[in-house]
Design an enzyme around this catalytic site. Structure first.
Site, PDB file in Angstrom:
ATOM      1  N   GLU A 176      -5.825  -3.678  -0.335  1.00 58.10           N
ATOM      2  CA  GLU A 176      -6.170  -4.710   0.651  1.00 58.10           C
ATOM      3  C   GLU A 176      -7.379  -5.537   0.252  1.00 58.10           C
ATOM      4  O   GLU A 176      -7.679  -6.555   0.881  1.00 58.10           O
ATOM      5  CB  GLU A 176      -6.461  -4.059   2.015  1.00 58.10           C
ATOM      6  CG  GLU A 176      -5.245  -3.508   2.726  1.00 58.10           C
ATOM      7  CD  GLU A 176      -4.901  -2.072   2.333  1.00 58.10           C
ATOM      8  OE1 GLU A 176      -5.339  -1.632   1.239  1.00 58.10           O
ATOM      9  OE2 GLU A 176      -4.209  -1.398   3.104  1.00 58.10           O
ATOM     10  N   LYS A 217     -15.122  15.176  14.098  1.00 58.99           N
ATOM     11  CA  LYS A 217     -16.069  14.589  15.054  1.00 58.99           C
ATOM     12  C   LYS A 217     -16.563  15.670  15.994  1.00 58.99           C
ATOM     13  O   LYS A 217     -15.866  16.070  16.913  1.00 58.99           O
ATOM     14  CB  LYS A 217     -15.406  13.444  15.793  1.00 58.99           C
ATOM     15  CG  LYS A 217     -15.115  12.303  14.835  1.00 58.99           C
ATOM     16  CD  LYS A 217     -14.397  11.141  15.459  1.00 58.99           C
ATOM     17  CE  LYS A 217     -14.151  10.106  14.365  1.00 58.99           C
ATOM     18  NZ  LYS A 217     -13.319   8.992  14.833  1.00 58.99           N
ATOM     19  N   THR A 266       0.865  -1.179   0.000  1.00 64.98           N
ATOM     20  CA  THR A 266       0.000   0.000   0.000  1.00 64.98           C
ATOM     21  C   THR A 266       0.898   1.224   0.000  1.00 64.98           C
ATOM     22  O   THR A 266       1.999   1.203   0.549  1.00 64.98           O
ATOM     23  CB  THR A 266      -0.866   0.059   1.263  1.00 64.98           C
ATOM     24  OG1 THR A 266      -0.001   0.129   2.400  1.00 64.98           O
ATOM     25  CG2 THR A 266      -1.727  -1.171   1.376  1.00 64.98           C
ATOM     26  N   TRP A 277     -20.430  12.964  13.011  1.00 62.72           N
ATOM     27  CA  TRP A 277     -19.322  13.091  12.077  1.00 62.72           C
ATOM     28  C   TRP A 277     -19.658  14.061  10.957  1.00 62.72           C
ATOM     29  O   TRP A 277     -20.755  14.043  10.413  1.00 62.72           O
ATOM     30  CB  TRP A 277     -18.949  11.727  11.483  1.00 62.72           C
ATOM     31  CG  TRP A 277     -18.462  10.740  12.512  1.00 62.72           C
ATOM     32  CD1 TRP A 277     -18.438  10.896  13.865  1.00 62.72           C
ATOM     33  CD2 TRP A 277     -17.920   9.449  12.256  1.00 62.72           C
ATOM     34  NE1 TRP A 277     -17.927   9.773  14.482  1.00 62.72           N
ATOM     35  CE2 TRP A 277     -17.601   8.873  13.513  1.00 62.72           C
ATOM     36  CE3 TRP A 277     -17.667   8.725  11.102  1.00 62.72           C
ATOM     37  CZ2 TRP A 277     -17.048   7.594  13.630  1.00 62.72           C
ATOM     38  CZ3 TRP A 277     -17.115   7.446  11.217  1.00 62.72           C
ATOM     39  CH2 TRP A 277     -16.806   6.890  12.483  1.00 62.72           C
TER      40      TRP A 277
END
Ligand SMILES: Nc1ncnc2c1ncn2[C@@H]1O[C@H](COP(=O)(O)O)[C@@H](O)[C@H]1O
Lengths: 536, 536
Positions: free
Chosen positions: B330, B439, B185, B444
């Site tokens: 992934e 947050k 990654t 959120w």
């Protein structure tokens, strides 16, 4: 070195989880055995299947237990499958069209503990009950109001039985090679032999079936398996439809032309699948009533060779694409589907119809070859015949309890018992059954080809070809013919008709006229009887 | 109880066997790195991949060995992949766009033994060679005639190296969970982390990708992965194309608009896939030159959110269907594709374009949920945000050498680091990165949404939103803005523009005007730097 990827076993109930989560409101429309149409959704089937599992657990059905079903394609049958799968128990679909003794034999061989049965088949169970010592309880797939009087003890209506459990149930988890389903081959000789599908093979087969060149269905399709769930997993559609999030239409007990037509129209079916006889009934009905098909796009035809006339009617009169398919109980069942490849996509109608006589091309996951009797591979030239052998993750590697070991090669291929050609583009065509093919001077003659030719003769009603022993050529073909009422062709009339249409050495040595050709219960010609009678 | 089905491990080279057997003459057209177009077939790739395997074995490369590639999408890169796979060795695709130190770091971390490199990237290798102690030999993906002068020792031209082996080679067999490929990654913080795909995950992922609602490709498609093989398996297309028997077009080193347009047209490409910037270049080129697309039917766009304007241009001007896709290294990488479901199939153009902003729906085999920070699942109402978590057989369960263990839940889900909504129809939409989301009072706020809104303001050139600590609400959004040349909006101008377009509590607490917003090498906003600077 192992990959770092997750250990996520391929278990069938996950397919239903997926459908319920991503396609909760997609419908399953069934013709109930009681009569009326019935609609449910993937979310509801998911909930009720978990109730089935919980309720089965209360009957102490669990991992590895076999449970028989004698049932049509309906939402209830589907719920029972997934409920059993969610416990690691095994759905054993019994073919109600078998002889009674065979039904009893396979239920006993399987040691089934419960029997789920549709109202239609209750009379069979009443006859057989005393011969089914392993069956502890009979669940009739109906509600209490429709449960008839019966001399059977220990019978309960499915809806009453199911009402005793809620859906607060988590699927069991286990290895993906665990047995999921059991289906017996109809085997013309000897006892039927069981094939035990695994969770893994069902899931992989469903993915194979979903690819564009196989069923190619999506969440926008409405899929009707007319082929029964007791006929080799209804060709995977009970798994493939929820895997892609398609809607389902289940035709229940009525497979006649009018009923099928109604379901195709009312259900707005886009993809359907069944054996040729079903389509013949549908086509006759539509022709007689002057009906059309408003939604259907694609019809999969398999289980027996699909006559050109059926393909032509669908393609030209109804503008429906035909996918001729081959498979067998032992192959889960999809082995090949006949569709366009770039090499064949631009054929004209006649060319396309010729192509569609072939059984088609295997998907990734089905390895296929043709061999001679010594196992040497035969050329892929569309002419050479060979024994058709297959290998793959959804092909059986043995039969239940070790029966039929002679069907498996040293290199792991399963001998299908079919004889076939494979052409340069990879299209396979069945030319005969291995036990029927005539072996003349080391070369093989297709009895099916000769029979098809014979019935094209205007005086011939039915025809069968068998091999008879020959001192020089080992075997030579004998043609057995039933003539049409009022006709009386000579042998020379018949054989003259063959001339120029086949290789010289394929010409039958003789013709026998008979009044009747013997058939099995499922309508296949009993060549064993013919050989007894004429090949001595 | 185990099923009776065959043990047929899911190994990647079987995909190539299938393509070579059933689709031998289907072409792979590449733009070679040397310049000219090059055509080969699945049958030839199959033969040459076996030669690669045999030749690698002579270099004593075998089971479990890692081998690096620094290469474009060409037939040679493909041959090397399958050759390695056929030995149980591991293709390690290195992203040449990484910083030099990162390239050296990951080759050393992987302990790669050989390095296959395109001419383009030889200069990088010349710089790094002394820092790559595990690399025994460098194979340049060209022929002897094109091999340049180099200060490197132990360099050989691929074609010369390959000429030393024939194709009489049988693939090795091993467990399907064996590692097949390695990809790191690009990780913005800390060292890159490796994902080890297995043969099983690659095969299952290819089947998932082949389904109609994902890539939906068939033997009649010509597929061009513009997305590089070093970018998460070129989204599985090097496996999916041969699995379905499709033809391939490989664009080589030239990804500019003119070159891609040429390959689309010359190769008669029907399906293609890449990140939005590639499509932006293509669209600009076509617009500038007044060009069209003669064969393309479907374009898959992913790797970053696809702007509505790109989708609209493909759909309306060029009549090409857009499939917005989400995934990550992934996840093999395909997680979702945005296409029509029955619920959304009848939208008008505006509705369709709105829908296509979403990243889409997962296939069977990708379980997906959104949770709060405590792992409680959030509602699927299209509004509630949550951490996006996934599970499945092609999702990684760990990183190479045990890195990044904090990304994996107790229940086996991988935390993607993305924040998303899921709507009632199952469509997922990325709203932020977990480390960027603000947050505020337990709720959120999407920084991406606010940024998109800010740049819609006529005076705003670029915008970034970060959370700054707040005594009562924990965090509150701060808007950082670069204004267009010659413009000078006030804070109130900007915030006034937000009014009525967002919930009141989403309103940024303040606006900071800056000359420049810092970016990473790959063009992403460096929010860590902004937080350092403005959130203290
Ligand atoms: N499309 C087809 N054409 C000819 N024979 C077929 C076809 N599909 C299936 N069969 C025959 O049916 C057998 C499988 O029967 P079953 O296991 O009962 O499904 C195969 O071995 C073939 O002999």
């Amino acid at each position: 070195m192992r990959g770092t990827m997750q250990d996520w076993p391929l278990l069938c109930p996950k397919i239903l989880d997926h459908a319920a989560r991503l396609h909760p409101h997609r419908t399953i429309l069934s013709r109930s055995v009681e009569g009326p149409l019935h609609t449910t959704t993937w979310a509801e089937v998911h909930s009720r299947a978990r109730r089935v599992a919980k309720r089965l657990a209360r009957d102490r059905i669990g991992f590895g237990d076999r449970v028989a079903t004698l049932a049509w394609n309906t939402w209830r049958h589907l719920e029972v499958w997934y409920g059993l799968l969610g416990l690691g128990a095994i759905y054993h679909t019994v073919n109600p069209r078998l002889f009674h003794e065979q039904i009893a034999w396979i239920i006993n061989d399987a040691e089934d503990r419960l029997l789920f049965v549709d109202l239609t088949f209750l009379p069979i169970v009443e006859i057989l009950a005393d011969k089914l010592p392993t069956i502890e309880r009979i669940v009739v797939l109906t509600d209490g109001a429709h449960l008839p009087e019966t001399r059977l003890t220990n019978v309960v209506a499915y809806e009453d039985w199911l009402a005793e459990a809620d859906d607060d149930f988590a699927w069991a988890t286990f290895d993906e090679t665990t047995a999921a389903g059991l289906c017996y081959t109809s085997g013309t000789t000897g006892h039927p032999k069981g094939v035990l599908y695994s969770h893994r093979s069902n899931v992989l087969h469903a993915w194979q079936a979903a690819t564009v060149d196989m069923f190619g269905c999506s969440s926008r399709d409405v899929v009707m398996p007319v082929v029964p769930m007791f006929h080799a997993n209804c060709w995977s559609l009970a798994f493939t439809a929820p895997l892609v999030g398609a809607a389902l239409v289940m035709p229940g007990a009525k497979l006649d032309g009018a009923s099928i037509h109604e379901m195709l129209e009312v259900g707005r079916v886009t993809l359907t699948a069944a054996v040729p006889t079903v389509w013949l009934m549908l086509l006759r009905h539509m022709e007689a009533k002057g009906l059309g098909l408003s939604h259907l796009k694609r019809v999969v035809i398999g289980g027996a060779a699909c006559p050109r006339a059926i393909t032509e009617a669908f393609e030209t009169t109804y503008d429906v694409r035909v996918a001729h398919a081959w498979g067998m109980t032992e192959t889960s069942p999809l082995g090949t589907v006949c569709g366009p490849k770039p090499e064949t996509a631009d054929l004209d109608l006649a060319g396309r119809l010729d192509l569609q006589i072939k059984q088609g091309v295997p998907p990734f996951g089905v390895e296929m070859k043709i061999t001679d009797d010594e196992g040497r591979e035969r050329p892929r030239d569309g002419r050479a015949f060979g024994r058709l052998k297959v290998r793959g993750p959804a092909v059986t590697g043995a039969y239940f309890k070790g029966a039929g070991a002679e069907c498996f090669d040293a290199d792991g291929f399963f001998d299908t018992g079919d004889v076939a050609t494979i052409d340069a583009n990879g299209y396979m065509q069945i030319t005969d059954r291995a036990k029927d093919v005539v072996k003349s001077g080391g070369e093989w003659i297709s009895t099916i080809d000769l029979e098809n030719l014979a019935i094209a003769h205007p005086d011939v009603q039915e025809a069968a070809v068998i091999g008879v022993p020959h001192p020089k050529w080992d075997e030579r073909p004998l043609l057995i013919v039933v003539v049409k009422d009022g006709r009386s062709p000579t042998k020379d009339d018949i054989l003259g008709f063959f001339e120029g249409k086949i290789a010289k050495w394929w010409m039958p040595d003789d013709v026998v006229f008979v009044d009747e050709i013997p058939h099995t219960a499922t309508g296949k010609i009993q060549k064993t009887v013919l050989r007894e009678r004429y090949a001595k």
